[in-house]
Write a protein that holds these residues in place. Structure first.
Motif, mmCIF file in Angstrom:
data_model
loop_
_atom_site.group_PDB
_atom_site.id
_atom_site.type_symbol
_atom_site.label_atom_id
_atom_site.label_comp_id
_atom_site.label_asym_id
_atom_site.label_seq_id
_atom_site.Cartn_x
_atom_site.Cartn_y
_atom_site.Cartn_z
ATOM 1 N N LEU A 61 -6.209 -3.502 8.694
ATOM 2 C CA LEU A 61 -4.969 -4.311 8.587
ATOM 3 C C LEU A 61 -4.481 -5.255 9.428
ATOM 4 O O LEU A 61 -3.913 -6.245 8.977
ATOM 5 C CB LEU A 61 -3.666 -3.194 8.319
ATOM 6 C CG LEU A 61 -3.624 -2.433 7.052
ATOM 7 C CD1 LEU A 61 -2.470 -1.412 7.339
ATOM 8 C CD2 LEU A 61 -3.475 -3.321 5.940
ATOM 9 N N LEU A 99 7.696 1.105 7.402
ATOM 10 C CA LEU A 99 6.587 2.334 7.586
ATOM 11 C C LEU A 99 7.196 3.599 7.158
ATOM 12 O O LEU A 99 6.974 4.620 7.795
ATOM 13 C CB LEU A 99 6.327 2.154 9.086
ATOM 14 C CG LEU A 99 5.574 0.954 9.705
ATOM 15 C CD1 LEU A 99 5.456 1.022 11.153
ATOM 16 C CD2 LEU A 99 4.207 0.972 8.985
ATOM 17 N N LEU A 108 0.779 -1.188 -0.052
ATOM 18 C CA LEU A 108 -0.061 0.066 -0.077
ATOM 19 C C LEU A 108 0.864 1.216 -0.035
ATOM 20 O O LEU A 108 0.448 2.291 0.506
ATOM 21 C CB LEU A 108 -1.000 0.000 1.169
ATOM 22 C CG LEU A 108 -1.892 -1.117 1.299
ATOM 23 C CD1 LEU A 108 -2.624 -1.111 2.535
ATOM 24 C CD2 LEU A 108 -2.865 -1.207 0.147
ATOM 25 N N SER A 109 2.114 1.245 -0.412
ATOM 26 C CA SER A 109 2.836 2.276 -0.473
ATOM 27 C C SER A 109 2.611 3.575 -1.296
ATOM 28 O O SER A 109 2.127 3.125 -2.551
ATOM 29 C CB SER A 109 4.372 1.923 -0.939
ATOM 30 O OG SER A 109 4.337 1.376 -2.214
ATOM 31 N N LEU A 158 3.867 -0.053 3.794
ATOM 32 C CA LEU A 158 3.171 1.145 3.937
ATOM 33 C C LEU A 158 3.881 2.506 3.815
ATOM 34 O O LEU A 158 3.623 3.455 4.278
ATOM 35 C CB LEU A 158 2.412 1.137 5.360
ATOM 36 C CG LEU A 158 1.425 0.011 5.698
ATOM 37 C CD1 LEU A 158 1.045 0.101 7.249
ATOM 38 C CD2 LEU A 158 0.205 0.440 4.782
ATOM 39 N N ILE A 207 -2.808 4.565 11.133
ATOM 40 C CA ILE A 207 -2.626 3.329 10.433
ATOM 41 C C ILE A 207 -4.263 2.476 10.369
ATOM 42 O O ILE A 207 -4.877 2.331 11.521
ATOM 43 C CB ILE A 207 -1.659 2.301 11.163
ATOM 44 C CG1 ILE A 207 -0.318 2.941 11.061
ATOM 45 C CG2 ILE A 207 -1.833 0.943 10.526
ATOM 46 C CD1 ILE A 207 0.692 2.255 11.698
ATOM 47 N N ASN A 248 6.606 8.596 6.393
ATOM 48 C CA ASN A 248 5.260 8.921 6.996
ATOM 49 C C ASN A 248 5.302 9.959 8.198
ATOM 50 O O ASN A 248 6.565 10.681 7.997
ATOM 51 C CB ASN A 248 4.498 7.718 7.492
ATOM 52 C CG ASN A 248 4.176 6.623 6.679
ATOM 53 O OD1 ASN A 248 2.894 7.144 6.043
ATOM 54 N ND2 ASN A 248 4.574 5.591 6.507
ATOM 55 N N ASN A 296 3.447 7.309 2.792
ATOM 56 C CA ASN A 296 1.922 7.659 2.815
ATOM 57 C C ASN A 296 2.008 8.819 3.841
ATOM 58 O O ASN A 296 3.119 9.493 4.167
ATOM 59 C CB ASN A 296 1.130 6.610 3.494
ATOM 60 C CG ASN A 296 0.789 5.498 2.422
ATOM 61 O OD1 ASN A 296 0.129 5.893 1.490
ATOM 62 N ND2 ASN A 296 1.566 4.281 2.555
#
Length: 715
Positions: free
Chosen positions: A65, A100, A52-53, A76, A61, A103, A79
């Motif tokens: 998920l 992650l 889902l990048s 991820l 979040i 972000n 985002n």
């Protein structure tokens, strides 16, 4: 089964409904800003890879998920996720690769990551994490967060499987590695990035035993002294990337070692000395600037390193001539040899340098002419040859280049200014040469120009009245591109009353310097339209007429120099509207009348700003204007702003009047109230009586105390 919907819109939801059990689902760069809380694929318990990048979530979040308990890889990154990492992540205990990065997640690194027995790769880079670090992984990426505090052996002793370790902080050396010098860690790293952390002055044992490294960044980590030669010898054969920049490492770099696989090598901003290290057959980027290297450049450097793309040897003690083989390096893009002791002429054959974008050989002892063969450099964008001994005219062949920045100042170049300067140019510096003739009107058609420096030449004629076509100085310019992105240009400009070296902020400077020439005529009113200007220097010319009344339109102006001309008329009142003006010099002209007062000019009360104008009067000059003789007071003759007083008698009069009026109003406000209000009057006098009694009692007790102390009280 794997499905890729990358880059499509949110209509993929309907398609997912028709699919059987999924193993992989790639939804990167889709339109997922408003995903529903319950998705069609949340029941796909077999899903192991979810990408889902780059989907630009704008919240925390997503909760759904954590139902995908079979996930092994979750991407991820990139985002706009916010908040902290929720505890629900413990549901994803099968995760092996978690991204992650990129972000806006904050808070501390959760301790429950220790329950993830299969987790090998963790990327938390480019977030807002803070606090301490404690983990266990194969690949740990914690770059560009707000880490601070101390890392000890206890934090690292369980990382037995660790092969990749990246941790940087946006606070300079706020994260400290406090381990004993001879501590040996339980891991063998292959990739290491510790940029801007502090690991201590000596090169510690825990780094010396890392002999399987292929990728090393130890930039700005506080290392000083020499690095053991045997460490270099143990990693030289497999090393591909080495960055030891911005430390205080000293000694000679081992010349006998060979680094056959290194493509990136940066030991800049240290104290290495001796010959230039040239043992990198396949290096593409070589940065050795700001050291103490002292040798000549080998004549066969092009054969030794044929894959060079960027070569920076600036700010050393390199001598000799520029080898003819350098322009023959086919892939060379950036050549920086500035601030050395190079002599001789520039190479005359640049035919093979088809990709060369930046040439900086400033501040050397080069002589001769600029070669015509530079016309073959169609990719050339930055040309810096300032402060050498070059002579002759600027070759017209340079018109074939797409130059963004030209700095040829501080030479002996002559002839007329070239009218063919391309419309791409952002900075044009030709100061301190022997140029003559007029300023070409064609230069008014340079929409991107924001730095023009022609000071200290032999130019004559008027200042073009078409300056308002320099649109970058009216509306600003797109600073997303300033020359070559990989190259950090530096130049010296006269601003803020002194010569200043500009580097990183050069793209934000807006300046016109035409001082020290033989320019005549009036200052064109069009100059006042260039509202983005920060510096205007027209001093030491033969300019006449008035200062434009609209000079106050230059609201960003910080420095204005008009001294040593033949300007006449009054100083425009609008000059006091320039709220950023910090440096002003109008001396030695024929200006007349009273000096404007107020606003920003009130802080510039140095009389030397206005000296040499016998018909000027008013503060801070000692000469009073007609009508100002009634009120005597101190005046300013010379000196700095800090040791001068306001000499304007008119302002002083109103100051005294305001004090008197304030006293009268305050006094009668109280007295009238007491006269009219009987109850207040009784209270006031009762209060005065109480105060009098209290004071009398205190005095009496004090007297008794003193008598007892000195034995004067009678029994």
């Amino acid at each position: 089964m794997g499905v890729n919907f990358s880059g499509v819109g949110a209509d993929w939801l309907q398609a997912v409904n028709t699919l059987p059990s999924l193993l992989e689902l790639h939804l990167s760069s889709c339109e997922l800003e408003s995903l529903p809380l319950s998705l069609p694929f949340v029941n796909f318990t077999s899903l192991s890879v979810l990408d889902l990048s780059g989907d630009q979530f704008n919240s925390s979040i997503p909760q759904w998920l954590f139902n995908l308990t079979s996930l092994r890889k979750l991407d991820l990154g990139g985002n706009a996720l916010q908040g902290t990492i929720p505890y629900d992540f413990v549901n994803l205990r099968n995760i092996e690769d978690l991204d992650l990065g990129g972000n806006q997640i904050n808070g501390q690194l959760p301790s429950f990551f220790g329950f993830f027995g299969k987790l090998k790769t963790l990327d938390l880079s480019m977030n807002n994490f803070s606090g301490s670090i404690d983990s266990f992984l194969v690949d740990l990426n914690l770059k560009w967060n707000s880490w601070e505090g101390v890392i000890t052996e206890a934090h690292l002793m369980n990382l037995t499987r660790l092969e990749g370790f990246a941790i940087t902080t946006d606070k300079n050396q706020s994260l400290i590695f406090n381990v004993t010098y001879d501590w040996v860690p339980p891991f063998k790293l292959k990739d290491l990035d510790l940029e801007s952390c502090l690991i201590g002055s000596k090169f510690p044992i825990w780094l010396q035993v890392q002999t399987e490294l292929t990728y090393v960044i130890l930039s700005n980590v506080g290392i000083s002294g020499a690095i053991p030669e045997d460490w270099f010898s143990k990693i030289s054969s497999q090393l591909t990337h080495l960055d030891l920049s911005k430390n205080q490492i000293s000694g000679k770099f081992p010349q006998h070692l060979v680094f056959p696989n290194v493509s990136y090598f940066d030991i800049s901003h240290n104290r290495f000395k001796g010959p230039i290290p040239l043992c990198f057959k396949n290096v593409a980027q070589l940065y050795l600037e700001s050291n103490l290297f002292s040798s000549s450049i080998p004549s066969n450097i092009g054969d030794l390193m044929p894959n060079l793309q960027e070569l920076d040897l600036s700010k050393n003690h390199i001598f000799g001539t520029i080898p003819l083989s350098i322009p023959k390096i086919e892939m060379l893009e950036i050549l920086s040899l500035g601030k050395n002791q190079l002599s001789g002429e520039l190479p005359h054959h640049w035919n093979d340098s088809k990709f060369l974008m930046a040439v900086d050989i400033a501040n050397n002892n080069l002589s001769g002419k600029i070669p015509n063969s530079m016309c073959f450099l169609n990719s050339l964008e930055v040309l810096v040859l300032s402060n050498n001994n070059l002579y002759g005219e600027i070759p017209s062949s340079l018109r074939n280049c797409s130059l963004w920045s030209i700095d040829l100042g501080g030479n002996y170049l002559s002839g007329n200014l070239p009218s063919w300067i391309g419309s791409h140019v952002l900075m044009l510096c030709l100061r301190s040469n022997l140029f003559s003739g007029i300023i070409p009107r064609q230069w008014c058609n340079l929409p991107s120009l924001h730095i023009l420096d022609l000071a200290q030449n032999n130019l004559y004629g008027g200042i073009p009245d078409c300056l308002d076509n320099l649109t970058a100085l009216i509306y600003g310019y797109n600073n997303s591109y300033f020359g070559v992105q990989e190259y950090q240009e530096e130049t010296i400009l006269v601003t803020k009353g002194q010569e200043l070296l500009y580097g990183r902020i050069l793209e934000f400077v807006s300046s016109i310097d035409l001082s020290g020439n033989h320019l005549t005529g009036e200052i064109p009113n069009e100059l006042s339209r260039l509202i983005k200007l920060g510096t205007v220097n027209l001093s030491i010319n033969h300019l006449t007429g008035n200062i434009p009344q609209s000079i106050g339109n230059l609201r960003w102006l910080e420095s204005l120099y008009l001294s040593k001309n033949s300007l006449s008329g009054p100083i425009p009142k609008s000059l006091s509207y320039l709220t950023f003006l910090a440096h002003l010099n109008l001396s030695f002209n024929n200006l007349v009348g009273k000096i404007p007062y107020g606003n920003q000019l009130q802080t510039l009360n140095d009389a030397s700003i206005y000296k040499g104008n016998p018909s000027l009067c008013g503060s801070p000059l000692p000469t009073k204007c007609p009508g100002d003789e009634t009120f005597d007071g101190p005046t300013i003759t010379s000196g700095s702003v800090d040791d001068k007083q306001d000499g304007d008698d008119y302002e002083r009069l109103w100051f005294y009047v305001s004090i008197g009026l304030g006293f009268v109003v305050g006094f009668w406000s109280v007295c009238c109230t007491l006269l009219v209000k009987k109850s207040w009057r009784h209270w006031y006098f009762q209060f005065c009586d109480d105060i009098k009694d209290r004071i009398s009692l205190i005095i009496a007790l004090k007297v008794v105390h003193l008598k007892r102390k000195f034995g004067l009280e009678k029994n």
